[in-house]
Design a protein around this motif. Sequence first.
Motif: not given
Length: 123
Positions: A10-26
Amino acid sequence: QVQLVESGGGLVQAGGSLRLSCAASGRTFSPYAMGWFRQAPGKEREFVAVRSSGDRLYYADSVKGRFTVSGDNGKNTVYLQMSGLKPEDTAVYYCALSRWTGATDWANDYEHWGQGTQVTVSS
């Protein structure tokens, strides 16, 4: 068939935080290494972080101390917690499943890739 699906960009301001997820299947990703890469416009794809067998964690120097990779084997999901974000972190972020259990920062060692999620950091 192995599928990796990223989310959390997503969009975040400098100094901010994000958490990415990666779901695996198969296929269960454990004990194989799961890596994160990113690609900014006009630049080559670069290594960000990897979680290898035994929960060993390695990071690119550019994100060390700001990003944390973790995993939940029960959910077959890996995460990339990003803090202290900078405009230069703006890129499409990809998770990838390695064909090896050991840590590697070489993209060719990864045989399965997600579709990517956009991270934009504004100044």
